[in-house]
Motif scaffolding. Sequence first.
Motif, PDB file in Angstrom:
ATOM      1  N   ALA A 132       0.829  -1.203   0.000  1.00 56.66           N
ATOM      2  CA  ALA A 132       0.000   0.000   0.000  1.00 56.66           C
ATOM      3  C   ALA A 132       0.867   1.258   0.000  1.00 56.66           C
ATOM      4  CB  ALA A 132      -0.935  -0.003   1.206  1.00 56.66           C
ATOM      5  N   LEU A 133       1.912   1.276   0.837  1.00 57.98           N
ATOM      6  CA  LEU A 133       2.784   2.445   0.882  1.00 57.98           C
ATOM      7  C   LEU A 133       3.538   2.605  -0.429  1.00 57.98           C
ATOM      8  CD1 LEU A 133       3.968   4.829   2.399  1.00 57.98           C
ATOM      9  CD2 LEU A 133       5.696   3.283   3.361  1.00 57.98           C
ATOM     10  N   ARG A 134       4.013   1.508  -0.996  1.00 55.46           N
ATOM     11  CA  ARG A 134       4.727   1.602  -2.272  1.00 55.46           C
ATOM     12  C   ARG A 134       3.824   2.203  -3.346  1.00 55.46           C
ATOM     13  NH1 ARG A 134       6.765  -3.547  -0.957  1.00 55.46           N
ATOM     14  NH2 ARG A 134       5.389  -4.530  -2.481  1.00 55.46           N
ATOM     15  N   ARG A 135       2.572   1.779  -3.370  1.00 57.88           N
ATOM     16  CA  ARG A 135       1.660   2.317  -4.381  1.00 57.88           C
ATOM     17  C   ARG A 135       1.410   3.801  -4.139  1.00 57.88           C
ATOM     18  NH1 ARG A 135      -3.625   3.113  -6.125  1.00 57.88           N
ATOM     19  NH2 ARG A 135      -4.025   2.259  -8.208  1.00 57.88           N
ATOM     20  N   ASP A 136       1.179   4.175  -2.889  1.00 63.65           N
ATOM     21  CA  ASP A 136       0.926   5.575  -2.569  1.00 63.65           C
ATOM     22  C   ASP A 136       2.129   6.449  -2.934  1.00 63.65           C
ATOM     23  OD1 ASP A 136      -1.574   4.917  -1.633  1.00 63.65           O
ATOM     24  OD2 ASP A 136      -1.041   5.044   0.497  1.00 63.65           O
ATOM     25  N   GLN A 137       3.319   5.982  -2.586  1.00 65.82           N
ATOM     26  CA  GLN A 137       4.512   6.782  -2.854  1.00 65.82           C
ATOM     27  C   GLN A 137       4.804   6.878  -4.340  1.00 65.82           C
ATOM     28  OE1 GLN A 137       7.641   5.171  -0.313  1.00 65.82           O
ATOM     29  NE2 GLN A 137       7.064   6.606   1.316  1.00 65.82           N
ATOM     30  N   ALA A 138       4.655   5.776  -5.044  1.00 71.37           N
ATOM     31  CA  ALA A 138       4.895   5.813  -6.489  1.00 71.37           C
ATOM     32  C   ALA A 138       3.908   6.757  -7.180  1.00 71.37           C
ATOM     33  CB  ALA A 138       4.802   4.406  -7.075  1.00 71.37           C
ATOM     34  N   LEU A 139       2.644   6.711  -6.751  1.00 69.95           N
ATOM     35  CA  LEU A 139       1.641   7.613  -7.324  1.00 69.95           C
ATOM     36  C   LEU A 139       1.971   9.068  -7.019  1.00 69.95           C
ATOM     37  CD1 LEU A 139      -1.753   5.781  -6.702  1.00 69.95           C
ATOM     38  CD2 LEU A 139      -0.899   6.608  -8.902  1.00 69.95           C
ATOM     39  N   ALA A 140       2.484   9.324  -5.814  1.00 65.34           N
ATOM     40  CA  ALA A 140       2.830  10.691  -5.434  1.00 65.34           C
ATOM     41  C   ALA A 140       4.030  11.211  -6.221  1.00 65.34           C
ATOM     42  CB  ALA A 140       3.111  10.756  -3.933  1.00 65.34           C
TER      43      ALA A 140
END
Length: 212
Positions: free
Chosen positions: A48-56
Motif C-alpha cells: 500500500a505504501l509503495r503504491r501511494d509513494q509511487a503515485l505521489a
Amino acid sequence: MNSSWPRRGLYAITPDEADTARLLARTASVLDAGAAWLQYRNKPADAALRRDQALALLPLCRAHGVPLIVNDDWRLAAQIGADGAHLGEDDGELAAARAALGSGAILGASCYDDIALARAAAAGGASYVAFGAFFPSPTKPNARRAAPELLAQAAPLGLPRVAIGGITPDNARSLVRAGADLVAVISGVFDAPDPAAAVRAYLSCFEDPAHE
C-alpha cells in the motif's frame, strides 16, 4: 524505449523513506538539480505504501520531464502508468513485463557481473542493462562486484549501460570513461549534506570523461 528520454546522466534511486511528504521534498531537490531518471525503490515498505509513494512521485517526475521507473514491480508500474520498471534476476520475466508495459516503456535489467545476463536481457526486450556493484556499496554491502570492462563488453548490445554500486563523484568519471551512460546512485545523493550539490558533482563527470 521512448527516444525523448535522456540516455546519459544521473539515475537517482530513492532511499527507503517511510514519510511520503519527506520523500517528495527530498526527491524534488534532486530532480531540480538535474537528475535524468528516477527509480522508485523502497524495500521495507508494504504494498500500500509503495503504491501511494509511487503515485505521489509520478506528477513530480512529469513536472520535471523525468521518467519514473519502479524497482522490482512491473505490475505496480503498469497500474499507476509509470514510465517503466527495473527488474532483478528474481523479479519475473522481462518478456511479461514488456508485454504489460508496452513497447515505449523503459525496462531495465540487473546484470550484476555477468555479460551473459546482459545479452539475455537485450534479447528479452530490455531498454537498458545495469551492472554492479562496481565499488563497495552501503546499500548492498554484500553485492557481487563488477569489473569496469563489462561496460565496454556490453557496447555491442546498443543499449544504455547503467553503472551502480558505491559510485561517488570521485570514482564516477572512471566508469563514464569505461562506457557507463548513466550512473545510478542512492546514498551518494540522498544522504549527502547537500543533495543538489551532489547531483551537480555527478553530472560534472559526464562533461569531460576523457580526463580524470
